[in-house]
Design a protein around this motif. Structure first.
Motif, PDB file in Angstrom:
ATOM      1  N   ARG A  81       2.374   1.384  -3.622  1.00 21.37           N
ATOM      2  CA  ARG A  81       1.398   1.617  -4.686  1.00 21.37           C
ATOM      3  C   ARG A  81       0.004   1.657  -4.075  1.00 21.37           C
ATOM      4  O   ARG A  81      -0.715   0.631  -4.073  1.00 21.37           O
ATOM      5  N   GLN A 101      -3.755   1.622  -3.340  1.00 19.28           N
ATOM      6  CA  GLN A 101      -4.964   1.266  -4.070  1.00 19.28           C
ATOM      7  C   GLN A 101      -5.927   0.583  -3.117  1.00 19.28           C
ATOM      8  O   GLN A 101      -5.547   0.074  -2.062  1.00 19.28           O
ATOM      9  N   ALA A 102      -7.200   0.565  -3.509  1.00 17.87           N
ATOM     10  CA  ALA A 102      -8.246   0.050  -2.629  1.00 17.87           C
ATOM     11  C   ALA A 102      -8.037  -1.423  -2.295  1.00 17.87           C
ATOM     12  O   ALA A 102      -8.328  -1.859  -1.174  1.00 17.87           O
ATOM     13  N   GLN A 142       0.818  -1.204   0.000  1.00 12.70           N
ATOM     14  CA  GLN A 142       0.000   0.000   0.000  1.00 12.70           C
ATOM     15  C   GLN A 142       0.858   1.262   0.000  1.00 12.70           C
ATOM     16  O   GLN A 142       0.535   2.242  -0.676  1.00 12.70           O
ATOM     17  N   ASN A 156      -5.373  -3.073  -1.699  1.00 12.06           N
ATOM     18  CA  ASN A 156      -4.440  -3.243  -0.585  1.00 12.06           C
ATOM     19  C   ASN A 156      -5.122  -2.991   0.753  1.00 12.06           C
ATOM     20  O   ASN A 156      -4.835  -3.669   1.751  1.00 12.06           O
TER      21      ASN A 156
END
Length: 509
Positions: free
Chosen positions: A157, A159-160, A154, A162
């Motif tokens: 990178r 993102q939802a 997370q 994670n």
């Protein structure tokens, strides 16, 4: 000429780093085959799972239910067998190594990721004890490394997905061991203190993590709220909270637990890297740009864990610590090491460390395979030496129908017989003074009516007054005896002694 050949000839260790899954699969299959073939006996945690996996429940006494839920599913496919135990155990061990590799890969090259996973193998509570007889510790270590992977992913990178993974690993970790709460708390506080990590975890959609965790944990949490005393009593007892405070004893046992957990890995690091440990160059630091946020994250997490453990000794008067409690809390140390010293990741570093890790993977496999023969050589047979197949054959020959209830004087004997007679329902009743309550519970079980009941003890682990307790509930019946030679004994002579009563359905009250 020699230098030219070394440039063009790929190193055999490099093949390990680039294709780690091949070695992991081979090692896992070797362990599954070894455990399935060497013995039909079962140790403490293994037999506990065979009994708990007979039915699905929101809770199983002092342990969270996740391992038993999965064991139930595996037993539906493979039966209540040693193979079912081995498949689940070594699948989880392999999954732990995979998560550790994935976590390391967020920060390092393939070699660094391989060393991150290999570091776990060199921690005896995982590399060795998990092979002997561990269940929930294996599960919680897998969830620990999964959580570290999700958090590092997370930050790198956001993102939802994670955030959902973080919620999943937090809840599954709590469903593996309740002590996982300390790890979650320490990681959360450490993460909130590092700006880069904090912004990644509190980005848009942050609420997905707690929502996912609460939804997955809620069913067991409701059960736990009404069974709190039963779920925590055993753990509190094992921690040995002193009434007469002995901080020196607590600190000594904490130090012993830490050294026994980390000592082998630290020794391998010292031998495997030698001069590189003191090497700290700007070039090496620049090669790991994530170090600017990863180093304070790991440092603060480990500091919080250290303070919590010290607080347990000095404030809560805890005097006993188990390796399996320390393992999940310190499982991130291999990653932290390479963040602290990026020079260890240089191309020519660490060849000896890799060799040590491979050597111990084979040593532990050999030790696990030879366990029953070693116990026989010491003339100290244990559960893995019990002649369960022959015991089952002789019980059947004497008229036992292989149905109804099995009530053993300990849960290991009950589970081992259940694996030979899967149509039964087995219970362990190890307390001679409470055998009446155990039998009263057995009589109300759906497997009891019209199916008969087998009561059996083993004399290598005698339970005082067991039979007298039995015959205050059931009609007095002659107790039968069996004497069967132990397996894997170098010199025949010692025999396992059993006493049993088979009460057919029409003879029951």
């Amino acid at each position: 000429m020699a230098s030219t050949n070394s440039i063009h000839r790929p190193e055999w260790q490099q093949a390990l780093y680039s294709r780690p899954w091949i070695g992991l699969l081979l090692l896992s299959f070797a362990h599954i085959a070894s455990r399935s073939l060497i013995s039909s006996g079962m140790k403490w945690d293994e037999s506990e799972q065979i009994l708990w996996a007979q039915n699905l429940s929101l809770g199983y006494g002092p342990q969270p239910p996740l391992y038993s839920w999965i064991q139930w599913a595996v037993c539906q496919l493979l039966g209540p067998s040693v193979l079912a135990l081995a498949v689940l155990k070594h699948a989880l061990i392999a999954l732990t190594y995979c998560f550790a590799w994935l976590a390391g890969r967020q920060l390092f090259n393939e070699k660094g990721a391989w060393w991150t996973a290999a570091g776990l193998l060199l921690m005896p509570p995982f590399g060795w004890d998990s092979l002997r007889d561990q269940t929930h510790t294996v599960m919680v270590t897998a969830m620990t490394m999964g959580l570290w992977w999700a958090v590092l992913r997370q930050v790198q990178r956001p993102q939802a997905l994670n955030l959902v993974l973080i919620g999943i690993f937090c809840s599954l970790g709590m469903l593996s061991k309740y002590s996982y709460a300390m790890l979650i708390g320490a990681l959360f506080v450490a993460a909130m203190s590092v700006p880069r990590v904090r912004s990644a975890l509190l980005c848009r959609g942050w609420w997905l993590a707690p929502l996912t965790g609460v939804l997955l944990l809620a069913p067991h949490a409701f059960w736990l709220a009404s069974h709190w005393g039963m779920a925590t009593a055993e753990t509190v007892q094992k921690m040995s909270i002193a009434t007469d405070t002995s901080h020196l004893k607590g600190l000594g046992n904490l130090t012993k637990a830490l050294l026994s957990t980390l000592g082998l890995w630290l020794l391998a690091v010292a031998v495997g890297y030698r001069s590189q440990l003191g090497k700290h160059t700007p070039e090496a630091t620049a090669s790991l740009p994530s170090r600017s946020w990863a180093l304070p994250l790991f440092q603060r997490y480990l500091l919080i864990i250290a303070l919590c453990l010290l607080g347990m000794v000095l404030a809560a008067d805890v005097t006993d610590f188990k390796q399996r409690w320390i393992l999940p809390l310190t499982a991130c140390l291999p990653i932290a090491l390479y963040v602290w010293r990026p020079a260890l990741l240089e191309p020519e570093a660490g060849k000896t460390f890799t060799t040590i890790a491979l050597a111990f993977s084979l040593i532990f496999l050999t030790m696990a395979t030879l366990r029953p023969w070693y116990a026989g050589w010491k003339n100290a047979p244990d559960e893995l030496n019990h002649p369960i197949r022959e015991l089952a054959r002789q019980l059947s020959a004497s008229g036992y129908a292989g149905q109804g209830l099995i009530v053993g004087s300990d849960h290991m004997l009950a589970a081992m017989l259940h694996s030979r007679f899967p149509a039964t329902y087995a219970m362990g009743c190890p307390d001679g003074q409470q055998v009446q309550q155990c039998l009263a519970q057995a009589k109300t079980h759906p497997a009891h009516p019209g199916s008969g009941i087998l009561l059996i003890t083993r004399l290598d682990k005698p339970v005082p007054n067991w039979w007298s307790g039995v015959f205050t509930v059931l009609p007095a019946t002659p107790v039968q005896a069996l004497s069967i030679p132990y397996e894997k004994m170098p010199v025949p002579g010692r025999s396992a002694q059993y006493q049993y009563v088979w009460i057919a359905s029409k003879a029951q009250p």
